[in-house]
Scaffold this motif. Sequence first.
Motif, PDB file in Angstrom:
ATOM      1  N   GLN A  36       0.848  -1.182   0.000  1.00  0.00           N
ATOM      2  CA  GLN A  36       0.000   0.000   0.000  1.00  0.00           C
ATOM      3  C   GLN A  36       0.891   1.241   0.000  1.00  0.00           C
ATOM      4  OE1 GLN A  36      -2.327  -0.514   3.534  1.00  0.00           O
ATOM      5  NE2 GLN A  36      -0.629  -0.141   4.927  1.00  0.00           N
ATOM      6  N   TYR A  37       0.292   2.389  -0.298  1.00  0.00           N
ATOM      7  CA  TYR A  37       1.086   3.614  -0.379  1.00  0.00           C
ATOM      8  C   TYR A  37       1.922   3.791   0.880  1.00  0.00           C
ATOM      9  CZ  TYR A  37       2.382   8.510  -0.627  1.00  0.00           C
ATOM     10  OH  TYR A  37       3.098   9.691  -0.628  1.00  0.00           O
ATOM     11  N   ASP A  38       3.214   4.102   0.691  1.00  0.00           N
ATOM     12  CA  ASP A  38       4.160   4.221   1.796  1.00  0.00           C
ATOM     13  C   ASP A  38       4.962   5.501   1.608  1.00  0.00           C
ATOM     14  OD1 ASP A  38       6.329   3.996   3.569  1.00  0.00           O
ATOM     15  OD2 ASP A  38       6.290   1.814   3.481  1.00  0.00           O
ATOM     16  N   SER A  39       4.746   6.483   2.484  1.00  0.00           N
ATOM     17  CA  SER A  39       5.430   7.772   2.362  1.00  0.00           C
ATOM     18  C   SER A  39       6.939   7.637   2.576  1.00  0.00           C
ATOM     19  CB  SER A  39       4.849   8.779   3.357  1.00  0.00           C
ATOM     20  OG  SER A  39       4.992   8.310   4.694  1.00  0.00           O
ATOM     21  N   GLU A  40       7.365   6.638   3.368  1.00  0.00           N
ATOM     22  CA  GLU A  40       8.800   6.450   3.591  1.00  0.00           C
ATOM     23  C   GLU A  40       9.491   5.964   2.321  1.00  0.00           C
ATOM     24  OE1 GLU A  40      10.479   7.388   6.307  1.00  0.00           O
ATOM     25  OE2 GLU A  40       8.518   8.218   6.850  1.00  0.00           O
TER      26      GLU A  40
END
Length: 499
Positions: A426-430
């Motif tokens: 899933q979307y991961d800002s890191e």
Amino acid sequence: MLRQFVRRIHYSQRFYEAQVELTSVRYAGVKRGNYAQLSEKHVQQFERILPKERVLTDPSDVQSYNVDWLRMVRGASQVVLRPKTTEEVSAILQYCNEECLAVCPQGGNTGLVGGSVPVFDEVILSTSLMNNIIGLDELSGVLTCQAGCVLENLETYLSERGFMMPLDLGAKGTCQIGGNVSTNAGGIRLIRYGSLQGSILGVEAVKADGEVIDCLNSLKKDNTGYHLKHLFIGSEGTLGIVTKIAVHCPPSPKAVNVAFLGLEKFEDVLQTFQNARRDLGEILSSCEMMDRLSLDAAVTNLKLKQPIGDFPFYMLIETSGSNGIHDEEKLTSFLDNSLETGVVLDGTVASEPSKIKMFWSLREGVTEGLLQDGYVFKYDISLPHANFYSIVPELQARLSLNQVKRVCGYGHVGDGNLHLNITVPQYDSEVMKIVEPFVFEWTSKLKGSVSAEHGIGFKKTQYIHFSKSQSSLNLMTNIKQLMDPKGILNPYKVLPADH
């Protein structure tokens, strides 16, 4: 394969909307422009311009238009307008300009950089009903049509008359020619037929104030001053909305052959490409590359059949010509020589349509297969051939398997266009912080382009300076201000915020 998937995504977007974070939330640094808020008065005026059934305001009808098909971005538009004619587009834009209502043009919504959906609450202007084929001049091979024609429908129309579109995309079952022109789409046969920009002879477009610009020339030679059509090709709807197109279409090839190859290292891919240009010459129409992880996404996630064994790299080489026996012999001879020298480890050639379709389904299925992994960070870059693939192992080293599912690369080795993909559950800002702006800085150091064929859209506005000089950006800004002084056309796209 991919075009079927695109249709499924469109039909099922409403089920995914809750899972897609609003663009204004995910990208909190982007601020809404000083535009008017949609009111009942505005909707009533739209219903005077269009029949009421072509003004969509029910949230259940509007929501699928707010989400891109990759589920990366989501807007909050409250209305979708569906004109059928240039005159209706003109009236809509004239009114929106007077009222300072921001507008998001949308075609098939198959874009990959967030350019075809609202960022905030822009009015969506869908060209889907502008789908008339005006005609084909069979002497010159010039097709004239409205912007909402689906690419595959144009291909079918032309093939029945002995012609073909110079552009071929995996999403051709859904994408529209107006969107293709507005993004200057590339595709899989650019090596043979050149860029779409070179095939477009003329366009009709509507400016922000509703003025219709008629550049719908159908002549191959017209050297009368500024080539105004080029302002609209690749500008992603920020300077005007394309409503009609005239495109030069080549005759359909009488014979098509495809080779599917397995190779050990990327240096062999480059050598094979060089040999193909030399040995196949004028019949070479496509040269595609996939690494092992890219092909695995299609084979494993979509349960497709792999035609040869397991190799680090694969190539798909297509020829198009007028003599089937001659072309097949030429391609077979090329493959035999490649196997004999050890540059290619395994390969097979197809001339029958069903097998050719199977080969291409693997290449076109990569995008769908990657989406089955979860969220995809997609990058579309142009690089010098010598450095075409080197960013993939670089990123594999920077990212751990705990963070990502796969880092892979595939694309059009014939024109130096790599599609770099990183998949995560899933979307991961890191992960985003590790990948961006590294990918664009790395590309810039090699004098590459941060967007080879997908455009800038919303996702790449802050990185366009890696490929455009300050003076170029200033000129682009001046043109935007001249043609759209209120900035209502596809705001927050193409140009960086400080412009």
